[in-house]
Scaffold this active site. Structure first.
Site, PDB file in Angstrom:
ATOM      1  N   SER A  22       0.662  -1.167   0.020  1.00 43.10           N
ATOM      2  CA  SER A  22       0.036   0.005   0.029  1.00 43.10           C
ATOM      3  C   SER A  22       0.641   1.226  -0.165  1.00 43.10           C
ATOM      4  O   SER A  22       2.004   1.346   0.618  1.00 43.10           O
ATOM      5  CB  SER A  22      -0.881  -0.001   1.367  1.00 43.10           C
ATOM      6  OG  SER A  22      -1.573   1.081   1.316  1.00 43.10           O
ATOM      7  N   LYS A  46      -3.500   1.981  -2.594  1.00 40.88           N
ATOM      8  CA  LYS A  46      -3.172   3.214  -1.507  1.00 40.88           C
ATOM      9  C   LYS A  46      -4.106   3.108  -0.332  1.00 40.88           C
ATOM     10  O   LYS A  46      -5.453   2.500  -0.583  1.00 40.88           O
ATOM     11  CB  LYS A  46      -3.520   4.253  -2.382  1.00 40.88           C
ATOM     12  CG  LYS A  46      -2.509   5.341  -2.128  1.00 40.88           C
ATOM     13  CD  LYS A  46      -2.345   6.570  -2.700  1.00 40.88           C
ATOM     14  CE  LYS A  46      -1.794   7.565  -1.814  1.00 40.88           C
ATOM     15  NZ  LYS A  46      -0.784   7.289  -0.682  1.00 40.88           N
ATOM     16  N   ASN A  70       9.089   9.070   4.297  1.00 39.98           N
ATOM     17  CA  ASN A  70       8.033   9.775   3.598  1.00 39.98           C
ATOM     18  C   ASN A  70       6.979  10.233   4.888  1.00 39.98           C
ATOM     19  O   ASN A  70       6.827   9.614   5.962  1.00 39.98           O
ATOM     20  CB  ASN A  70       7.226   8.750   2.680  1.00 39.98           C
ATOM     21  CG  ASN A  70       6.170   8.147   3.527  1.00 39.98           C
ATOM     22  OD1 ASN A  70       5.064   8.500   3.729  1.00 39.98           O
ATOM     23  ND2 ASN A  70       6.558   6.512   3.870  1.00 39.98           N
ATOM     24  N   ASN A 100      -6.632  -1.320   1.222  1.00 37.56           N
ATOM     25  CA  ASN A 100      -6.136  -0.727   2.136  1.00 37.56           C
ATOM     26  C   ASN A 100      -7.009   0.147   3.042  1.00 37.56           C
ATOM     27  O   ASN A 100      -7.259   1.193   1.984  1.00 37.56           O
ATOM     28  CB  ASN A 100      -4.691  -0.331   2.185  1.00 37.56           C
ATOM     29  CG  ASN A 100      -4.137  -0.050   3.479  1.00 37.56           C
ATOM     30  OD1 ASN A 100      -4.545   1.038   3.910  1.00 37.56           O
ATOM     31  ND2 ASN A 100      -2.858  -0.554   3.961  1.00 37.56           N
ATOM     32  N   CYS A 132      -0.212   3.932  10.350  1.00 38.71           N
ATOM     33  CA  CYS A 132       0.572   5.071   9.482  1.00 38.71           C
ATOM     34  C   CYS A 132       1.007   5.943  10.551  1.00 38.71           C
ATOM     35  O   CYS A 132       0.385   6.466  11.218  1.00 38.71           O
ATOM     36  CB  CYS A 132      -0.508   5.762   8.464  1.00 38.71           C
ATOM     37  SG  CYS A 132       0.298   7.095   7.794  1.00 38.71           S
ATOM     38  N   LYS A 167      -2.384  -4.312   9.548  1.00 42.40           N
ATOM     39  CA  LYS A 167      -0.991  -3.990   9.159  1.00 42.40           C
ATOM     40  C   LYS A 167      -0.436  -3.272  10.321  1.00 42.40           C
ATOM     41  O   LYS A 167      -0.768  -2.298  10.807  1.00 42.40           O
ATOM     42  CB  LYS A 167      -0.942  -3.158   7.754  1.00 42.40           C
ATOM     43  CG  LYS A 167       0.365  -2.779   7.473  1.00 42.40           C
ATOM     44  CD  LYS A 167       0.576  -2.091   6.183  1.00 42.40           C
ATOM     45  CE  LYS A 167       1.869  -1.560   5.860  1.00 42.40           C
ATOM     46  NZ  LYS A 167       1.972  -0.910   4.411  1.00 42.40           N
ATOM     47  N   ILE A 193       6.279  -5.233   8.262  1.00 43.94           N
ATOM     48  CA  ILE A 193       6.019  -4.255   9.048  1.00 43.94           C
ATOM     49  C   ILE A 193       5.654  -2.954   8.292  1.00 43.94           C
ATOM     50  O   ILE A 193       6.076  -2.860   7.121  1.00 43.94           O
ATOM     51  CB  ILE A 193       7.131  -3.779   9.998  1.00 43.94           C
ATOM     52  CG1 ILE A 193       8.611  -3.526   9.098  1.00 43.94           C
ATOM     53  CG2 ILE A 193       7.615  -4.711  11.111  1.00 43.94           C
ATOM     54  CD1 ILE A 193       9.612  -3.121   9.748  1.00 43.94           C
ATOM     55  N   ASN A 194       5.030  -1.986   8.878  1.00 37.45           N
ATOM     56  CA  ASN A 194       4.882  -0.728   8.376  1.00 37.45           C
ATOM     57  C   ASN A 194       6.367   0.139   8.528  1.00 37.45           C
ATOM     58  O   ASN A 194       7.213  -0.561   9.019  1.00 37.45           O
ATOM     59  CB  ASN A 194       3.913   0.277   9.029  1.00 37.45           C
ATOM     60  CG  ASN A 194       3.156   1.161   8.067  1.00 37.45           C
ATOM     61  OD1 ASN A 194       3.696   1.846   7.328  1.00 37.45           O
ATOM     62  ND2 ASN A 194       1.756   1.514   7.999  1.00 37.45           N
TER      63      ASN A 194
END
Lengths: 305, 266
Positions: A22, A46, A70, A100, A132, A167, A193-194
């Site tokens: 994603s 996304k 990012n 996602n 996130c 996630k 992992i994120n």
């Protein structure tokens, strides 16, 4: 000898274990000039939110040693436009469509899932963005505590019978506790992992390189961390894992499978080599043929330790 | 349609202390590229530096199938590119991004370049002159050394005016001073402005054009991880009626924008 690359992630069957992560593959369409999307095991879209999001102010990205930071801020078209303009395009491909989703609250999360359920379009699974690091509200908070992760997963479980993949953020003390909590609440798999929270500074201007000061670190630099987190979950929790973090080559894919991931997601590498995920599938086939592996799935979790 | 291309280096010349001019055997890519567009180059195979380096197309020779780029050594990636030898194969992604829009028939194209901003405008000047138009090229830099690739510019059948901040070549002052003088000589609809350079220069160009009612486009440069709209890292603030922030992507919506689309003031 024929080679079977099929893997299963809980109830989800994938024709091969190479998915795209994603936030690194747009809505799929952006990559059609570079590779045949039918080659992929799956596409994770996304992150989709209830309302459109413009994202964070620039600068949003910074290059770091073997990686990048990012802070995009979940810029996306919102679930209505996604259902109308983006999801229909993906229907034509024989690859798993994993949407996602995220919300600022559990209710908002549920509303996004509900709207997608109503669309009548093919969705093979949901990936729940609990992690996130770049949004003020919600975001990482959902997977920072096992109690919260349990509660939101349990509520979302009521919204759909489709597979749910949580996630997870690595920015916690014990990722396995969170994995256990979402497993208990009915998640079918976890992806890990994120990004890791990171920071970059320009010493000349004394300014952070991101407008939000800190952001999410991804790329080859995080692969050892990602492998360790997958291993930690594998040892402690009985839930299928999708491994993510710094995958650039077929060797990286194999390492994650051996450590215990049932599938993987290629992320940052898509930016640099937009055809790389397709090549990894080819390379997996070649590797299996050369090594006489008839079922790639037999490799999963075979770490000798 | 953008694609991955393997191009070999025909020439890699140093044109100033920090600027290089790279000529590539580019085949299809040379045929497809239009002024304003860029290519994203992989400078090495490994993960450091991770990203490709986006460079504006500086010139194409469609008959020879060659493509030229102009770049400044700013860090590790461009240093690697500067060291690449003739015959080396490079992995290029392109052509990417939007192109300059033709000027209205009654308007003279005025091209305003600051430093390396000359790269896309050189290509645009080439195309305009080939189309029978008569561009005026205003080119500025801090010092004479920053006025790179003058050998190519002198060959263009275009009027060229120079400015340096220290007065070592051309008029002493800013390239926007030259623009201000020029804008005062004619009616707004007789001019179309195309600008590329540092943000401060572009901001000044946009203020001048807006106050005089002159139509124009700017070509922007930003960091980008992908170059084709996937990473969303190259956002710039858009100008719009809504008080809520909105952004455009330099790689996909740009790099060439109408001046009215972009907000460089905030």
């Amino acid at each position: 000898m024929s080679t079977d690359l099929t893997v299963t992630v809980g109830p989800l069957t994938l024709k091969n274990p190479v998915l795209v992560a994603s936030g690194t593959f747009g809505y799929g369409e952006e990559f059609a000039p570079f590779l045949d999307l039918n080659r992929l095991g799956g596409i994770v879209t996304k992150t989709i939110t209830l309302e459109p999001r413009a994202g964070n102010p620039p600068p949003r990205i910074a290059e770091t040693t073997a990686g990048m930071l990012n802070s995009i801020g979940l810029a996306n078209v919102g679930v209505e436009v996604f259902v109308k303009d983006k999801l229909p395009y993906l229907q034509q491909f024989s690859t798993a469509i994993i949407v996602n989703v995220a919300g600022r609250t559990t209710d908002e999360f549920a509303m996004v899932v509900r709207r997608l359920e109503e669309s009548g379009l093919r969705i093979d699974a949901y990936e729940l963005n609990y992690s996130c690091p770049n949004v003020k509200e919600g975001g990482m908070a959902f997977s920072a505590s096992p109690q919260v992760a349990y509660a939101v997963t349990r509520d979302l479980r009521k919204e759909t019978r489709r597979p749910l993949i949580a996630k997870l953020t690595p920015n916690v003390t014990r990722i396995a506790e969170i994995a256990q909590a979402v497993a208990d609440a009915g998640a079918d798999a976890v992806s890990a992992i994120n990004t890791l929270v990171g920071m970059a500074v320009d010493y000349r201007t004394r300014r952070p390189k991101l407008a939000t000061v800190v952001g999410g670190l991804s790329g080859p630099a995080i692969k050892p961390v990602a492998l360790a987190k997958v291993w930690e979950i594998k040892k402690a929790v009985n839930i299928p894992i999708i491994g993510i973090g710094g995958i650039q080559s077929v060797e990286d894919v194999l390492e994650f499978l051996i450590v215990g991931a049932s599938a993987v997601q290629v992320g940052t590498a898509n930016f640099v080599a937009p055809d790389c995920a397709g090549r990894m599938v080819q390379d997996l086939e070649r590797y299996c043929r050369q090594e006489g592996i008839s079922h790639l799935a037999d490799l999963i979790g075979t770490l000798q330790s | 349609m953008p694609a991955l291309h393997v191009c070999t280096i025909a020439k890699n010349e140093q044109v100033s202390e920090t600027v290089f001019r790279l000529t590539l055997h580019a085949g299809e890519l040379a045929l497809q590229s239009a002024p304003g567009q860029f290519v994203n180059i992989r400078v090495q195979d490994g993960p450091v530096p991770l990203w490709r380096r986006p460079l504006s197309v500086y010139a194409v020779d469609r008959q020879a199938g060659s493509l030229r780029l102009l770049f400044e050594v700013r860090g590790a990636g461009t240093r690697m590119l500067a060291a690449r030898q003739v015959g080396t194969a490079l992995d290029l992604l392109g052509p990417l991004g939007s192109t300059f829009a033709p000027p209205p028939p009654a308007a003279q194209p005025i091209l305003v370049a600051g430093g390396l901003g000359i790269a896309p405008l050189h290509f645009w000047a080439q195309e305009l002159t080939q189309a029978g138009r008569h561009p005026l090229l205003l080119f500025g830099a801090r010092t004479a050394a920053g006025l790179c690739a003058m050998d190519d510019l002198r060959q263009l059948p275009a009027e060229l005016r120079l400015a340096t901040e220290d007065g070592t070549q051309g008029a002493k002052g800013l390239v926007t001073d030259l623009l201000e003088e020029e804008l005062a000589t004619r009616q707004p609809e007789e001019m179309a402005v195309y600008a590329c350079g540092p943000v401060a220069m572009l901001r000044a160009v946009m203020r001048l054009c807006t106050s005089r009612g002159v139509w124009g486009q700017i070509c922007l440069e930003t960091l980008m991880a992908c170059g084709f709209g996937a990473c969303m890292g190259c956002a710039v603030p858009a100008r719009g009626p809504s008080p809520q922030a909105s952004y455009k992507l330099v790689c996909k919506d740009g790099p060439v924008f109408e001046m009215a689309e972009i907000d460089l003031e905030h």
